[in-house]
Write an enzyme that holds these catalytic residues in place. Sequence first.
Site, short mmCIF file in Angstrom:
data_model
loop_
_atom_site.label_atom_id
_atom_site.label_comp_id
_atom_site.label_asym_id
_atom_site.label_seq_id
_atom_site.Cartn_x
_atom_site.Cartn_y
_atom_site.Cartn_z
N SER A 15 10.07 -9.62 0.20
CA SER A 15 11.30 -8.99 0.89
C SER A 15 11.19 -7.48 1.39
O SER A 15 11.55 -6.96 2.08
CB SER A 15 12.54 -8.99 -0.02
OG SER A 15 12.39 -8.25 -1.24
N ARG A 94 -1.83 -9.25 -8.74
CA ARG A 94 -3.40 -9.07 -9.41
C ARG A 94 -3.58 -7.50 -9.34
O ARG A 94 -3.31 -6.47 -8.81
CB ARG A 94 -4.39 -9.36 -8.20
CG ARG A 94 -4.17 -10.96 -7.72
CD ARG A 94 -4.00 -11.77 -9.09
NE ARG A 94 -5.08 -11.92 -9.78
CZ ARG A 94 -5.33 -12.95 -10.67
NH1 ARG A 94 -4.34 -13.64 -11.11
NH2 ARG A 94 -6.38 -12.93 -11.41
N LEU A 96 -5.62 -4.34 -9.68
CA LEU A 96 -6.86 -3.88 -8.67
C LEU A 96 -7.84 -3.00 -9.70
O LEU A 96 -7.54 -2.46 -10.57
CB LEU A 96 -6.32 -2.93 -7.36
CG LEU A 96 -5.58 -3.93 -6.61
CD1 LEU A 96 -5.00 -2.87 -5.45
CD2 LEU A 96 -6.35 -4.87 -5.94
N ASN A 110 2.08 1.42 -3.80
CA ASN A 110 2.74 0.20 -4.49
C ASN A 110 4.43 0.87 -4.68
O ASN A 110 4.63 1.81 -4.70
CB ASN A 110 2.12 0.43 -5.88
CG ASN A 110 2.87 -0.82 -6.58
OD1 ASN A 110 2.90 -1.99 -6.02
ND2 ASN A 110 3.04 -0.50 -7.85
N HIS A 112 7.62 -0.39 -7.07
CA HIS A 112 7.55 -0.59 -8.58
C HIS A 112 9.11 -0.56 -8.91
O HIS A 112 9.89 0.68 -8.64
CB HIS A 112 6.78 0.26 -9.53
CG HIS A 112 7.32 -0.06 -10.88
ND1 HIS A 112 6.56 -1.21 -11.58
CD2 HIS A 112 7.78 0.50 -11.91
CE1 HIS A 112 6.88 -1.42 -12.77
NE2 HIS A 112 7.76 -0.41 -13.06
N ASP A 148 0.75 1.09 -12.64
CA ASP A 148 2.04 1.87 -12.47
C ASP A 148 1.96 3.20 -12.75
O ASP A 148 2.89 3.99 -13.31
CB ASP A 148 3.28 1.12 -13.34
CG ASP A 148 3.45 -0.20 -12.87
OD1 ASP A 148 3.21 -0.58 -11.58
OD2 ASP A 148 3.68 -1.27 -13.60
N GLU A 177 14.89 -0.48 -2.93
CA GLU A 177 13.51 -0.71 -2.59
C GLU A 177 13.26 -0.82 -1.01
O GLU A 177 12.36 -0.18 -0.28
CB GLU A 177 12.71 -1.91 -3.23
CG GLU A 177 12.80 -1.79 -4.64
CD GLU A 177 12.12 -2.88 -5.51
OE1 GLU A 177 11.07 -3.81 -4.73
OE2 GLU A 177 12.73 -3.41 -6.36
C1 GRF Z 1 9.79 -6.18 -6.06
O1 GRF Z 1 10.77 -5.72 -6.87
C2 GRF Z 1 8.65 -4.88 -6.17
O2 GRF Z 1 9.05 -3.62 -6.56
C3 GRF Z 1 8.01 -5.40 -7.18
O3 GRF Z 1 7.56 -6.52 -7.13
C4 GRF Z 1 8.93 -7.10 -6.21
C5 GRF Z 1 8.17 -7.87 -5.00
O4 GRF Z 1 9.24 -8.55 -4.45
N1 GRF Z 1 6.46 -4.74 -7.43
P1 GRF Z 1 9.25 -8.87 -2.94
O5 GRF Z 1 8.14 -9.84 -2.91
O6 GRF Z 1 8.84 -7.68 -2.09
O7 GRF Z 1 10.74 -9.32 -2.24
#
Ligand code: GRF
Length: 218
Positions: A15, A94, A96, A110, A112, A148, A177
């Site tokens: 997403s 995974r 890295l 990334n 998070h 993270d 996000e």
């Molecule tokens: C999200 O919550 C992101 O923050 C985390 O993994 C999830 C991925 O969701 N790292 P999507 O595949 O982008 O829907």
Amino acid sequence: MARLKLGVLVSGRGSNLQALIDAAADPAFPAEIALVLSNKADAYGLERARQAGIATAVVSHRDFPGDKAGFEAAMDAHLDAAGVELVCLAGFMRLLSPEFVERRRDRVINIHPSLLPSFKGLDTHERALQAGVRVHGCTVHYVRAEMDVGPIVVQAAVPVLPGDDAHALADRVLAAEHRIYPLAVRLIAEGRVRVEDERVVVEGHAPDTAAVLLNPAP
Ligand code: GRF
């Protein structure tokens, strides 16, 4: 002006990838997705990429048992061939290696689902509820060897509401996000983000200096 070439790495539903696809559909957006790469052939994110006419690649870690260097070399080959300039991890499950991260230092980001440095790792929403925090959120950061950890580009905060379970809270965070990942990519692609002493400086951003999230509201 040439748009910054993104390589988006996904393992699942994608997403956040979709949020980037939607943002990049605007020709004024300063980045484009050159490649979507997954370690899982059945990741729904790959389907989203195909539907948007974006090139995809699969590099399965299972084809490289005990050989992380080989797995990452195969990924690097795809990313380099596509001319990727910024790697965006979007639910890529995974870890890295330090070598992969160093080779692309400050060129891997990334997203998070917590306000880092709180709640690193998995199950962030459950742990936020358990801790009783009243504000939770999400972070886009540069990737470092440690999980993270890394200079923070953008964060968004959301309230934790009475009656929230992990799903309700995750949905609220996920909506945030989908706003901050395109924003972070835009700022980077515009050349407004630099890393100084492992902290991010954003040039010419317009902070909302009046913004305060109070929870509960007074
Ligand atoms: C999200 O919550 C992101 O923050 C985390 O993994 C999830 C991925 O969701 N790292 P999507 O595949 O982008 O829907």
